[in-house]
Design a protein around this motif. Sequence first.
Motif, PDB file in Angstrom:
ATOM      1  N   SER A 170     -16.091 -23.556  50.072  1.00  0.00           N
ATOM      2  CA  SER A 170     -15.606 -24.204  51.287  1.00  0.00           C
ATOM      3  C   SER A 170     -14.274 -23.601  51.688  1.00  0.00           C
ATOM      4  O   SER A 170     -13.629 -22.889  50.906  1.00  0.00           O
ATOM      5  CB  SER A 170     -15.432 -25.710  51.060  1.00  0.00           C
ATOM      6  N   GLY A 171     -13.852 -23.948  52.903  1.00  0.00           N
ATOM      7  CA  GLY A 171     -12.540 -23.510  53.354  1.00  0.00           C
ATOM      8  C   GLY A 171     -11.416 -24.114  52.549  1.00  0.00           C
ATOM      9  O   GLY A 171     -10.403 -23.454  52.271  1.00  0.00           O
ATOM     10  N   SER A 172     -11.569 -25.369  52.141  1.00  0.00           N
ATOM     11  CA  SER A 172     -10.546 -26.000  51.311  1.00  0.00           C
ATOM     12  C   SER A 172     -10.367 -25.240  50.003  1.00  0.00           C
ATOM     13  O   SER A 172      -9.238 -24.975  49.564  1.00  0.00           O
ATOM     14  CB  SER A 172     -10.939 -27.451  51.009  1.00  0.00           C
ATOM     15  N   GLU A 173     -11.470 -24.891  49.354  1.00  0.00           N
ATOM     16  CA  GLU A 173     -11.392 -24.147  48.095  1.00  0.00           C
ATOM     17  C   GLU A 173     -10.804 -22.760  48.306  1.00  0.00           C
ATOM     18  O   GLU A 173     -10.064 -22.251  47.463  1.00  0.00           O
ATOM     19  CB  GLU A 173     -12.777 -24.042  47.467  1.00  0.00           C
ATOM     20  N   ALA A 174     -11.148 -22.138  49.440  1.00  0.00           N
ATOM     21  CA  ALA A 174     -10.597 -20.818  49.735  1.00  0.00           C
ATOM     22  C   ALA A 174      -9.077 -20.888  49.897  1.00  0.00           C
ATOM     23  O   ALA A 174      -8.341 -20.052  49.350  1.00  0.00           O
ATOM     24  CB  ALA A 174     -11.241 -20.248  50.995  1.00  0.00           C
ATOM     25  N   ASN A 175      -8.602 -21.876  50.632  1.00  0.00           N
ATOM     26  CA  ASN A 175      -7.147 -22.020  50.804  1.00  0.00           C
ATOM     27  C   ASN A 175      -6.463 -22.382  49.495  1.00  0.00           C
ATOM     28  O   ASN A 175      -5.350 -21.916  49.210  1.00  0.00           O
ATOM     29  CB  ASN A 175      -6.862 -23.080  51.874  1.00  0.00           C
ATOM     30  N   ASP A 176      -7.124 -23.201  48.694  1.00  0.00           N
ATOM     31  CA  ASP A 176      -6.590 -23.550  47.377  1.00  0.00           C
ATOM     32  C   ASP A 176      -6.447 -22.293  46.518  1.00  0.00           C
ATOM     33  O   ASP A 176      -5.405 -22.050  45.885  1.00  0.00           O
ATOM     34  CB  ASP A 176      -7.510 -24.568  46.716  1.00  0.00           C
ATOM     35  N   HIS A 198      -5.199 -27.711  56.313  1.00  0.00           N
ATOM     36  CA  HIS A 198      -5.789 -26.602  55.575  1.00  0.00           C
ATOM     37  C   HIS A 198      -6.799 -27.032  54.514  1.00  0.00           C
ATOM     38  O   HIS A 198      -7.312 -26.178  53.798  1.00  0.00           O
ATOM     39  CB  HIS A 198      -4.694 -25.756  54.922  1.00  0.00           C
ATOM     40  N   GLY A 199      -7.083 -28.329  54.370  1.00  0.00           N
ATOM     41  CA  GLY A 199      -8.119 -28.708  53.429  1.00  0.00           C
ATOM     42  C   GLY A 199      -7.869 -29.998  52.690  1.00  0.00           C
ATOM     43  O   GLY A 199      -6.881 -30.710  52.929  1.00  0.00           O
ATOM     44  N   VAL A 200      -8.795 -30.301  51.737  1.00  0.00           N
ATOM     45  CA  VAL A 200      -8.819 -31.622  51.105  1.00  0.00           C
ATOM     46  C   VAL A 200      -8.425 -31.635  49.632  1.00  0.00           C
ATOM     47  O   VAL A 200      -8.253 -32.707  49.061  1.00  0.00           O
ATOM     48  CB  VAL A 200     -10.231 -32.258  51.238  1.00  0.00           C
ATOM     49  N   SER A 201      -8.289 -30.472  49.006  1.00  0.00           N
ATOM     50  CA  SER A 201      -7.899 -30.494  47.597  1.00  0.00           C
ATOM     51  C   SER A 201      -6.466 -30.994  47.480  1.00  0.00           C
ATOM     52  O   SER A 201      -5.691 -30.970  48.446  1.00  0.00           O
ATOM     53  CB  SER A 201      -8.033 -29.107  46.970  1.00  0.00           C
ATOM     54  N   ASP A 202      -6.070 -31.433  46.303  1.00  0.00           N
ATOM     55  CA  ASP A 202      -4.723 -31.984  46.120  1.00  0.00           C
ATOM     56  C   ASP A 202      -3.648 -30.957  46.469  1.00  0.00           C
ATOM     57  O   ASP A 202      -2.664 -31.272  47.151  1.00  0.00           O
ATOM     58  CB  ASP A 202      -4.556 -32.461  44.676  1.00  0.00           C
TER      59      ASP A 202
END
Length: 771
Positions: free
Chosen positions: A455-461, A484-488
Amino acid sequence: MTTETRLVALETSPPAFTQDSAEMMAWDVFGVAGTAQLLYGERDQNFRIRPEAGDGIILKILGPDEDAAAVEFQTGALEHIAMMDPALPVPRVHRTLNGEAYTRVNDDAGVAHIVRALRFQPGRIMAGVEPGAALLRNTGATLARLDRALANYFHPAAGQRIVWDLRRIVELRPSAALIEPAAVRALVEGVLDRFIAFMPEMARLRHQMVHNDLHPGNMLINEAASAVNGLLDFGDMIHAPLVFDIAVTAAETTGTNMSPIDYAAEVIAGYNAVTPLEDAEFPALFEAIIARHAQSATIHAWRRHNDPEGAEKLGSLSALSAPAIEAFLSAGRDAVVAKFRAVAASRLDDDAHALPARRQRVLGRGLELSYREPVHLVRGEGVFLYAPDGRRYLDAYNNVPSVGHGNRRVAEAIGRQMATLCTNTRYLHAAVVEYAERLTATMPEGLENCLFVNSGSEANDAAWRIAKIVTGRGGALVMASAYHGVSDAVAALSPYYGPFAQPQAPFVQTLEPPDTYRGRFTGAGAAAHYAADADRAIAALQASGHGVAALMIDSAFVSNGILNVPDGYFAAVAAKVRAAGGLVIGDEVQSGFGRMGDAFWGFARHGVVPDLVTLGKPMANGYPAGAVVTRAELLRAFTDKIDFFSTFGGNPAAAAAALATLDVLQDENLQENALTTGRLLRQGIHTLAARHAAIGDVRGSGLMIGVEIVSERAHRTPAPELARQIANKMRHLGVLIGTEGPDGNVLKIRPPLPFGQRHAAMLLEALDQAL
């Protein structure tokens, strides 16, 4: 029946070319080498040509009396369907080596025959399969999609006088005298006379081009026998009442587990869910269904006496006719029509009342629904979405299905790969390598390594982790109101507006958005003035001991309201960050893959080459996929220290989906379409602004458009409630858009990329009405 009144397809007279001739013809005319297998044809001689690799073609040799206009009619129809609904599983025309749709060849007697070819469609013929309710409804829905695609197509040859046109029953009626036994003859004759009397009512119904022959022998289904995945034989197309098409399928798609009425009802319910039937069409369907059965019995009787070989294929269908007619007549038209209406409406009503409560019970209260009156969707096609009642919505909001909802090429790629192999990237597999090669070929030189996630969130992470490891620092610069996304980790880099916005982390500095509509700076010096805020942010990070690890920036500035950023701003900020030892992360999750029109990647519009590029959302047209693309030395510096692995990242199915999506983007010139359609759409909105003072500003590029809604144009006062009212009104008008921006007053328009000029006209009309 005399020669003067003879109807097309009453007699069966396919040509008689040999297998060797067919194989030679396939190679000489169409460039396909393979083994010929003879297939059934009522009027044509059909061969499947099987090459050593690939699916091959269906070679069709027409009878000597067939008209070239009919071939041109079918070719035009198939190409029109492919344009209107690319996901519909109809045959694709395989042209000759000279690029023609057909040619002529002579038989041994010197008689010329038209020859054409279609690409072979793999699948399982529905005939002989006991259809369950799911397959019956899917059959009806698929037919409705086909009729929608044919609705605005016409060709003079659609007036062909074909025996399977129910209106030809008048000419066919004398042949009913050949039916045996007498009791069946009387039953059939009664239905034929009844239909002849009803024909003036039929003439008042909706007319359009119809397939007119979509029975189980002309449909392919999936292995689970739950859905149609192939539509065949367009030789009986005519311009006729729409109910004729439904009647054929409802009459003949049957089995042994239910009554003929119940089978028909499920097909009609599926059709009605996509294209709602008009009130007068329900009773007309009763008449057309029993007439179709009577028509089959009569043609079978004629062939038994005049064309025994041609009668053989109709035997099983004719055997159904009398029992089906008796079942319908015994129940009575009023009762059957009431059943058709009820089964078409009952499930919709149940879902409309029960689904919201069921959803809240299992998903909780916090999961937001779009619009004040939520939209219930059951399928999508291209740029359209459909509700259970068949209501069609123009999707001008969802950027994830970038090459269109239900895209057949992507769906088939996923299905083929899932049916073959789907495992992780610690095993060798060519698909992910090919995709990485194809993807990096679209990037500037140096961006040559890929790290795949989901996902985009994982990519930005992942990009943020790389930046911290490579630089040895921990400070970030992001735009105010960025998302930029949902991860912490990435949520800390997302100071998105709203009631649940997180407090700013100490290692994050936000930059003032370069808003030239309502911001502090406009004109020639705006870029430098806004970029100067990066000096403050960098100094703050250095003073706090975090230093500068990265600038993360969405090059479309979506969450800032889709800004028209002053030239040179992004490049100036990037230079300042790099001078401070940081890296530049280009978040292309929303702006990439041609959406901005004038460049394949959003960052290219700003004259910047990021150190890391992050991808997600539209990368695989809805299949979960994401990636970081970066320089080899940066990825190596990261993986030398971190054992990074994503179980599903870059798996073969994801790679297949992403490859197919990229193919469609490039083959169908969707970036160019985004450029031209987006320009037309923005021009249209500017025109509306002359009449509607609520439009304060129109921004964006390609098919990423922001429309700022204001209460006072002179003071540029944000009007978020008015923006929400407009979006909700457009939803009721059948067009879906969203709202965006720090004040929530920007209409967000970012449709799937096949969105064309006629769709733009629909959106403009709805926006005009809503305003």
